[in-house]
Design a protein around this motif. Structure first.
Motif, PDB file in Angstrom:
ATOM      1  N   ALA A 112       0.794  -1.229   0.000  1.00 48.31           N
ATOM      2  CA  ALA A 112       0.000   0.000   0.000  1.00 48.31           C
ATOM      3  C   ALA A 112       0.829   1.283   0.000  1.00 48.31           C
ATOM      4  O   ALA A 112       0.491   2.225  -0.727  1.00 48.31           O
ATOM      5  N   PRO A 113       1.907   1.412   0.786  1.00 49.97           N
ATOM      6  CA  PRO A 113       2.669   2.665   0.753  1.00 49.97           C
ATOM      7  C   PRO A 113       3.194   3.002  -0.644  1.00 49.97           C
ATOM      8  O   PRO A 113       3.195   4.171  -1.045  1.00 49.97           O
ATOM      9  N   ARG A 114       3.598   2.015  -1.411  1.00 51.65           N
ATOM     10  CA  ARG A 114       4.107   2.246  -2.759  1.00 51.65           C
ATOM     11  C   ARG A 114       3.013   2.795  -3.673  1.00 51.65           C
ATOM     12  O   ARG A 114       3.274   3.608  -4.542  1.00 51.65           O
ATOM     13  N   LEU A 115       1.771   2.352  -3.455  1.00 51.75           N
ATOM     14  CA  LEU A 115       0.654   2.822  -4.280  1.00 51.75           C
ATOM     15  C   LEU A 115       0.337   4.287  -4.032  1.00 51.75           C
ATOM     16  O   LEU A 115      -0.172   4.971  -4.916  1.00 51.75           O
ATOM     17  N   SER A 116       0.655   4.758  -2.832  1.00 51.61           N
ATOM     18  CA  SER A 116       0.381   6.168  -2.520  1.00 51.61           C
ATOM     19  C   SER A 116       1.625   7.040  -2.672  1.00 51.61           C
ATOM     20  O   SER A 116       1.654   8.170  -2.214  1.00 51.61           O
ATOM     21  N   GLY A 117       2.673   6.503  -3.313  1.00 52.37           N
ATOM     22  CA  GLY A 117       3.862   7.295  -3.595  1.00 52.37           C
ATOM     23  C   GLY A 117       4.895   7.325  -2.494  1.00 52.37           C
ATOM     24  O   GLY A 117       5.897   8.031  -2.609  1.00 52.37           O
ATOM     25  N   GLU A 118       4.685   6.587  -1.412  1.00 47.56           N
ATOM     26  CA  GLU A 118       5.658   6.542  -0.326  1.00 47.56           C
ATOM     27  C   GLU A 118       6.674   5.436  -0.580  1.00 47.56           C
ATOM     28  O   GLU A 118       6.420   4.507  -1.351  1.00 47.56           O
ATOM     29  N   GLN A 119       7.810   5.513   0.079  1.00 44.23           N
ATOM     30  CA  GLN A 119       8.863   4.516  -0.114  1.00 44.23           C
ATOM     31  C   GLN A 119       8.446   3.138   0.379  1.00 44.23           C
ATOM     32  O   GLN A 119       8.648   2.148  -0.290  1.00 44.23           O
ATOM     33  N   GLY A 120       7.888   3.052   1.564  1.00 44.34           N
ATOM     34  CA  GLY A 120       7.503   1.760   2.110  1.00 44.34           C
ATOM     35  C   GLY A 120       8.717   0.881   2.344  1.00 44.34           C
ATOM     36  O   GLY A 120       9.822   1.363   2.587  1.00 44.34           O
ATOM     37  N   ALA A 121       8.517  -0.426   2.240  1.00 45.42           N
ATOM     38  CA  ALA A 121       9.599  -1.400   2.422  1.00 45.42           C
ATOM     39  C   ALA A 121       9.614  -2.336   1.213  1.00 45.42           C
ATOM     40  O   ALA A 121       9.207  -3.495   1.307  1.00 45.42           O
ATOM     41  N   PRO A 122      10.065  -1.845   0.059  1.00 44.36           N
ATOM     42  CA  PRO A 122       9.998  -2.666  -1.152  1.00 44.36           C
ATOM     43  C   PRO A 122      10.917  -3.884  -1.071  1.00 44.36           C
ATOM     44  O   PRO A 122      11.935  -3.865  -0.389  1.00 44.36           O
ATOM     45  N   ARG A 123      10.516  -4.907  -1.756  1.00 41.28           N
ATOM     46  CA  ARG A 123      11.302  -6.133  -1.852  1.00 41.28           C
ATOM     47  C   ARG A 123      12.189  -6.068  -3.087  1.00 41.28           C
ATOM     48  O   ARG A 123      11.965  -5.273  -3.979  1.00 41.28           O
ATOM     49  N   GLU A 124      13.104  -7.012  -3.157  1.00 36.89           N
ATOM     50  CA  GLU A 124      13.936  -7.176  -4.340  1.00 36.89           C
ATOM     51  C   GLU A 124      13.248  -8.105  -5.341  1.00 36.89           C
ATOM     52  O   GLU A 124      13.729  -8.278  -6.452  1.00 36.89           O
ATOM     53  N   TRP A 125      12.128  -8.712  -4.964  1.00 32.36           N
ATOM     54  CA  TRP A 125      11.445  -9.684  -5.809  1.00 32.36           C
ATOM     55  C   TRP A 125       9.936  -9.520  -5.690  1.00 32.36           C
ATOM     56  O   TRP A 125       9.438  -8.865  -4.773  1.00 32.36           O
ATOM     57  N   ILE A 126       9.223 -10.113  -6.656  1.00 34.64           N
ATOM     58  CA  ILE A 126       7.764 -10.224  -6.562  1.00 34.64           C
ATOM     59  C   ILE A 126       7.389 -11.673  -6.835  1.00 34.64           C
ATOM     60  O   ILE A 126       8.148 -12.428  -7.442  1.00 34.64           O
ATOM     61  N   HIS A 127       6.205 -12.054  -6.401  1.00 32.40           N
ATOM     62  CA  HIS A 127       5.683 -13.403  -6.605  1.00 32.40           C
ATOM     63  C   HIS A 127       4.317 -13.261  -7.261  1.00 32.40           C
ATOM     64  O   HIS A 127       3.523 -12.407  -6.877  1.00 32.40           O
ATOM     65  N   THR A 128       4.058 -14.090  -8.265  1.00 30.66           N
ATOM     66  CA  THR A 128       2.776 -14.071  -8.954  1.00 30.66           C
ATOM     67  C   THR A 128       2.269 -15.497  -9.092  1.00 30.66           C
ATOM     68  O   THR A 128       3.053 -16.398  -9.395  1.00 30.66           O
ATOM     69  N   GLN A 129       0.963 -15.676  -8.872  1.00 35.22           N
ATOM     70  CA  GLN A 129       0.367 -16.998  -9.028  1.00 35.22           C
ATOM     71  C   GLN A 129      -0.975 -16.871  -9.717  1.00 35.22           C
ATOM     72  O   GLN A 129      -1.775 -15.994  -9.394  1.00 35.22           O
ATOM     73  N   LEU A 130      -1.199 -17.751 -10.691  1.00 34.54           N
ATOM     74  CA  LEU A 130      -2.486 -17.860 -11.373  1.00 34.54           C
ATOM     75  C   LEU A 130      -2.823 -19.341 -11.437  1.00 34.54           C
ATOM     76  O   LEU A 130      -2.156 -20.097 -12.146  1.00 34.54           O
ATOM     77  N   ARG A 131      -3.771 -19.727 -10.640  1.00 27.03           N
ATOM     78  CA  ARG A 131      -4.142 -21.133 -10.472  1.00 27.03           C
ATOM     79  C   ARG A 131      -2.939 -21.941 -10.033  1.00 27.03           C
ATOM     80  O   ARG A 131      -2.392 -21.697  -8.980  1.00 27.03           O
ATOM     81  N   THR A 132      -2.496 -22.900 -10.840  1.00 23.56           N
ATOM     82  CA  THR A 132      -1.382 -23.759 -10.420  1.00 23.56           C
ATOM     83  C   THR A 132      -0.034 -23.271 -10.937  1.00 23.56           C
ATOM     84  O   THR A 132       0.988 -23.870 -10.624  1.00 23.56           O
ATOM     85  N   GLN A 133      -0.010 -22.222 -11.723  1.00 23.06           N
ATOM     86  CA  GLN A 133       1.257 -21.701 -12.237  1.00 23.06           C
ATOM     87  C   GLN A 133       1.677 -20.489 -11.419  1.00 23.06           C
ATOM     88  O   GLN A 133       0.859 -19.640 -11.080  1.00 23.06           O
TER      89      GLN A 133
END
Length: 87
Positions: A13-34
């Motif tokens: 949420a902080p990133r969506l409002s333009g704040e720094q927040g605590a960003p990760r070096e990675w993201i994870h995405t899942q769609l069903r079993t993939q």
């Protein structure tokens, strides 16, 4: 959610409002079993395929040689998948 799903509870949420927040070096995405984990240059799919995505969205290159930088990326992203997809 499956009972074995890992959740780390970090808010985006902080990133969506333009704040720094605590960003990760990675993201994870899942769609069903993939699913996959990615960072700025690499994407590791659930089936073990590693892609160089440095030219994304125009090109994703399957990386067959697993040495050097690719090996380090695979290990780092596999740790993310292992954490979030416990057997």
């Amino acid at each position: 959610m499956p009972p074995n799903a890992g959740i780390d509870g970090r808010s985006f949420a902080p990133r969506l409002s333009g704040e720094q927040g605590a960003p990760r070096e990675w993201i994870h995405t899942q769609l069903r079993t993939q699913y996959f984990a990615r960072d700025k240059k690499w994407k590791l799919r659930e089936n073990g395929e590693l892609y160089d995505i440095s030219q994304s969205p125009f090109e994703e290159k399957l990386v067959k040689a697993q040495d050097g930088e690719a090996a380090v990326a695979r290990k780092r992203l596999q740790a993310v998948l292992d954490q979030l997809h416990k057997p």
